[in-house]
Design an enzyme around this catalytic site. Sequence first.
Site: not given
Ligand code: LLP
Length: 422
Positions: A338, A376
């Site tokens: 909502c 995510y």
């Molecule tokens: N390594 C570290 C230390 C990290 O903090 C992260 C992500 C990754 C690897 C992996 O990153 P990736 O390959 O998933 O981009 N919630 C967001 C992304 C933020 C993730 C934070 N850290 C989303 O929904 O896209």
Amino acid sequence: MNPTQILSPELARSVALRHGTPVYVYSQAALERQARAALAFPHAGGLTVRFAMKALPTAAVLRLFDGAGLHFDASSGHEVWRALRAGIAPAKVSLSTQELPAEVAELLAAGVRVNACSLAQLETLGRLCPGSPVGVRLNPGRGSGGTGKTNVGGPDASFGIWHEYTDAVREGARRHRLEIVRVHTHIGSGSDPGVWQEVARASLSLVREFPGVRTLNLGGGFKVARVAEETGTDLRAVGAPVRAAFERFAEETGRALHLEIEPGTYLVANCGVLLARVQDITDTGLGGRCFLKLDTGMTELLRPTLYGAQHPLEIVPADAGAGGDVPGCDYVVVGHCCESGDLVTCAPGMPEVLSARRLRQAQPGDLCLIGGAGAYCAAMSAKNYNSFPEAPEVLVGVDGVPRLIRRRQTLEQMVQNELEAG
Ligand code: LLP
């Protein structure tokens, strides 16, 4: 990528019937394909691929990736325990966290790799575990993210130790006899591949300052194309110059560095679909909007609300016999919470701006498949807002059989920790 490439209309109907909606559905074949692609990342002196488990920490997925030869990146002590509980060997888990857990010495002693992500963390590790081998997460001075919220490098980022403070790192390590064996530089999610490569080279220069470092972890951040307008990452193309830089480094220093990458998004984003049902269709009159209301929203899919993220949508008619030549309609797709912020079809990068999406004309009761929901989504949502229970997760095996890997939360589970006041 069309969600029906991951979940066929027939399977979508049968999963919805069996497990209800909303429900996350993952494909084992797709997860394994992504793991193989990541393991093919070019390298010179050895490679470890860590799954950034914050993207999808469900035990069945961790076990699947364990079997595929991946290691793991945890972002909190809780995530480490969750991985261990799923049966992951401590030596396969690396911890890079904003909040060092109180029991870090225990984890380190068990074999978990720990990266100090600030000078204070380095001091704490020195105090609690003198003489241990540890890693350091450095902020290389430059970052790159798909949005400002996901850029974790450069002067505006609190992550890691600023690259100009390497003297202080060496001094802290010397005082506590800590052995710095790893450097870690993750710069953001949805990184520009060019910036990622530049930072890889800059990270090698930082490694020169630490003679004991044997491993360089360049983080994750590889883009995937969830919708047609986005461009995914070709890991071989991104990695080839980085391998060459590692080779030059080895020639110049005699040190063959081990490479680590830790993707989250790349490994899981396009392997999952959020399967929802159309609840209602309303409009705001001539010249107004036509709203498609789903039985999901920010409770399962927060990324549009948080980042203005784009996820592909497909309507699958509830009736398997419904014809294919149905006209399209421009719908603003909204969630079940909502508040007007619970918007699925926002404009790219603009969570508050409504954007209509052309979809097959729908009826209440039809299914809506939301793609790109592996990363995510189950892991990062406005859980229990409006008291909607956490949605279940299903994994479709390589045999095509869907298996429940997490049940839907019950009302009892939602309130189980509440107590009477006084
Ligand atoms: N390594 C570290 C230390 C990290 O903090 C992260 C992500 C990754 C690897 C992996 O990153 P990736 O390959 O998933 O981009 N919630 C967001 C992304 C933020 C993730 C934070 N850290 C989303 O929904 O896209």
